[in-house]
Design a protein around this motif. Structure first.
Motif, PDB file in Angstrom:
ATOM      1  N   VAL A  23       7.307  10.209 -14.118  1.00 24.67           N
ATOM      2  CA  VAL A  23       8.218   9.408 -14.702  1.00 24.67           C
ATOM      3  C   VAL A  23       8.423   8.191 -13.760  1.00 24.67           C
ATOM      4  CG1 VAL A  23      10.535   9.279 -15.342  1.00 24.67           C
ATOM      5  CG2 VAL A  23       9.397  11.126 -15.803  1.00 24.67           C
ATOM      6  N   ARG A  24       8.439   8.158 -12.460  1.00 23.50           N
ATOM      7  CA  ARG A  24       8.581   7.049 -11.623  1.00 23.50           C
ATOM      8  C   ARG A  24       7.432   5.992 -11.872  1.00 23.50           C
ATOM      9  NH1 ARG A  24      12.242   8.217  -7.012  1.00 23.50           N
ATOM     10  NH2 ARG A  24      13.761   9.198  -8.156  1.00 23.50           N
ATOM     11  N   GLN A  25       6.240   6.474 -12.457  1.00 24.20           N
ATOM     12  CA  GLN A  25       5.395   5.540 -12.572  1.00 24.20           C
ATOM     13  C   GLN A  25       5.335   4.684 -13.821  1.00 24.20           C
ATOM     14  OE1 GLN A  25       1.191   7.247 -11.973  1.00 24.20           O
ATOM     15  NE2 GLN A  25       2.537   9.227 -11.802  1.00 24.20           N
ATOM     16  N   ASN A  56       1.577   7.793 -22.211  1.00 28.59           N
ATOM     17  CA  ASN A  56       2.435   8.125 -21.321  1.00 28.59           C
ATOM     18  C   ASN A  56       3.901   7.578 -21.220  1.00 28.59           C
ATOM     19  OD1 ASN A  56       0.435   9.633 -20.121  1.00 28.59           O
ATOM     20  ND2 ASN A  56      -0.201   8.106 -18.704  1.00 28.59           N
ATOM     21  N   MET A  57       4.128   6.370 -21.716  1.00 32.99           N
ATOM     22  CA  MET A  57       5.136   5.734 -21.858  1.00 32.99           C
ATOM     23  C   MET A  57       5.969   6.125 -23.179  1.00 32.99           C
ATOM     24  SD  MET A  57       3.675   1.852 -21.234  1.00 32.99           S
ATOM     25  CE  MET A  57       5.045   0.861 -21.807  1.00 32.99           C
ATOM     26  N   GLU A  58       5.074   6.507 -24.016  1.00 35.48           N
ATOM     27  CA  GLU A  58       5.616   6.929 -25.171  1.00 35.48           C
ATOM     28  C   GLU A  58       6.551   8.388 -25.171  1.00 35.48           C
ATOM     29  OE1 GLU A  58       2.840   6.551 -28.166  1.00 35.48           O
ATOM     30  OE2 GLU A  58       3.520   4.259 -28.792  1.00 35.48           O
ATOM     31  N   LEU A  59       5.806   9.258 -24.246  1.00 34.40           N
ATOM     32  CA  LEU A  59       6.235  10.557 -24.051  1.00 34.40           C
ATOM     33  C   LEU A  59       7.457  10.473 -23.218  1.00 34.40           C
ATOM     34  CD1 LEU A  59       5.932  13.512 -23.649  1.00 34.40           C
ATOM     35  CD2 LEU A  59       4.509  13.069 -21.682  1.00 34.40           C
ATOM     36  N   ILE A  60       7.366   9.543 -22.260  1.00 37.53           N
ATOM     37  CA  ILE A  60       8.964   9.438 -21.494  1.00 37.53           C
ATOM     38  C   ILE A  60       9.812   9.000 -22.311  1.00 37.53           C
ATOM     39  CG2 ILE A  60       9.941   8.118 -19.485  1.00 37.53           C
ATOM     40  CD1 ILE A  60       7.259   8.091 -18.192  1.00 37.53           C
ATOM     41  N   GLU A  61       9.804   8.235 -23.303  1.00 34.31           N
ATOM     42  CA  GLU A  61      10.666   7.403 -24.090  1.00 34.31           C
ATOM     43  C   GLU A  61      11.142   8.367 -25.065  1.00 34.31           C
ATOM     44  OE1 GLU A  61       8.419   4.015 -25.787  1.00 34.31           O
ATOM     45  OE2 GLU A  61       8.690   3.021 -23.749  1.00 34.31           O
ATOM     46  N   PHE A 107      16.343  16.051 -20.307  1.00 32.85           N
ATOM     47  CA  PHE A 107      14.992  15.237 -20.124  1.00 32.85           C
ATOM     48  C   PHE A 107      14.046  15.960 -19.498  1.00 32.85           C
ATOM     49  CE2 PHE A 107      12.500  12.337 -17.489  1.00 32.85           C
ATOM     50  CZ  PHE A 107      11.902  11.619 -18.535  1.00 32.85           C
ATOM     51  N   PHE A 108      14.153  16.537 -18.126  1.00 31.61           N
ATOM     52  CA  PHE A 108      12.950  16.934 -17.601  1.00 31.61           C
ATOM     53  C   PHE A 108      12.644  18.258 -18.031  1.00 31.61           C
ATOM     54  CE2 PHE A 108      14.259  14.304 -13.958  1.00 31.61           C
ATOM     55  CZ  PHE A 108      13.251  13.918 -13.768  1.00 31.61           C
ATOM     56  N   VAL A 109      13.399  19.122 -18.897  1.00 30.56           N
ATOM     57  CA  VAL A 109      12.892  20.304 -19.827  1.00 30.56           C
ATOM     58  C   VAL A 109      12.152  20.022 -20.816  1.00 30.56           C
ATOM     59  CG1 VAL A 109      13.885  22.128 -21.286  1.00 30.56           C
ATOM     60  CG2 VAL A 109      15.096  21.782 -18.975  1.00 30.56           C
ATOM     61  N   GLU A 110      12.358  18.957 -21.652  1.00 34.53           N
ATOM     62  CA  GLU A 110      11.503  18.276 -22.644  1.00 34.53           C
ATOM     63  C   GLU A 110      10.320  17.705 -22.010  1.00 34.53           C
ATOM     64  OE1 GLU A 110      11.673  18.063 -25.996  1.00 34.53           O
ATOM     65  OE2 GLU A 110      13.571  19.685 -25.734  1.00 34.53           O
ATOM     66  N   LEU A 111      10.586  17.165 -20.891  1.00 28.35           N
ATOM     67  CA  LEU A 111       9.136  16.435 -20.549  1.00 28.35           C
ATOM     68  C   LEU A 111       8.279  17.573 -20.001  1.00 28.35           C
ATOM     69  CD1 LEU A 111       7.541  13.819 -19.488  1.00 28.35           C
ATOM     70  CD2 LEU A 111       8.797  14.360 -17.386  1.00 28.35           C
ATOM     71  N   ASN A 112       8.826  18.553 -19.343  1.00 28.33           N
ATOM     72  CA  ASN A 112       7.949  19.964 -18.879  1.00 28.33           C
ATOM     73  C   ASN A 112       7.231  20.285 -20.229  1.00 28.33           C
ATOM     74  OD1 ASN A 112       6.912  21.706 -16.893  1.00 28.33           O
ATOM     75  ND2 ASN A 112       8.304  23.112 -17.983  1.00 28.33           N
ATOM     76  N   LYS A 113       7.945  20.716 -21.240  1.00 24.59           N
ATOM     77  CA  LYS A 113       7.336  21.297 -22.646  1.00 24.59           C
ATOM     78  C   LYS A 113       6.286  20.155 -22.946  1.00 24.59           C
ATOM     79  CE  LYS A 113      11.681  22.818 -24.609  1.00 24.59           C
ATOM     80  NZ  LYS A 113      12.491  22.584 -25.782  1.00 24.59           N
TER      81      LYS A 113
END
Length: 116
Positions: A23-25, A56-61, A107-113
């Motif tokens: 995410v920091r990227q 990658n950007m869309e996943l974070i958003e 957010f991190f739970v969703e990102l992990n999924k």
């Protein structure tokens, strides 16, 4: 900001660090994508697939949208927190800290999924 233990959500310490580093990227992804689109990047940057960077950007958003779906005003604050490391106390977040931290956890739970 208090540390949240993500192990009960199936996220190990190492996996959390991996997700956090990803995410920091976001700023780097954004810069590379603009370079590719504008054709101003170096040759090796042009070889990078713009679609991968954009995904990658869309996943974070998308994960931010899901985490803040019930309180959309938190999205810019959570974005700044997870992509830049700005703490809750460094921002004037118009929401209580526990609620903010719950959205961060979501957010991190969703990102992990969704992040392979």
């Amino acid at each position: 900001m208090s540390r949240i233990n993500y192990t009960k959500y199936g996220i190990s310490k190492n996996r959390y660090q991996e997700l956090s580093a990803f995410v920091r990227q976001y700023g780097e992804f954004e810069k590379k994508h603009k370079e590719i689109i504008n054709g101003t990047g170096r040759v090796e940057n042009c070889a990078i697939n713009a679609a991968d960077i954009k995904s990658n950007m869309e996943l974070i958003e998308a994960c931010l949208d899901r985490a803040c779906s019930d309180v959309p005003m938190l999205k810019p604050y959570l974005f700044k927190n997870v992509t830049e490391g700005t703490s809750y106390n460094q921002m004037q977040v118009p929401f209580y800290e526990r609620g903010f931290l719950n959205r961060r956890k979501l957010f991190f739970v969703e990102l992990n999924k969704h992040k392979k």
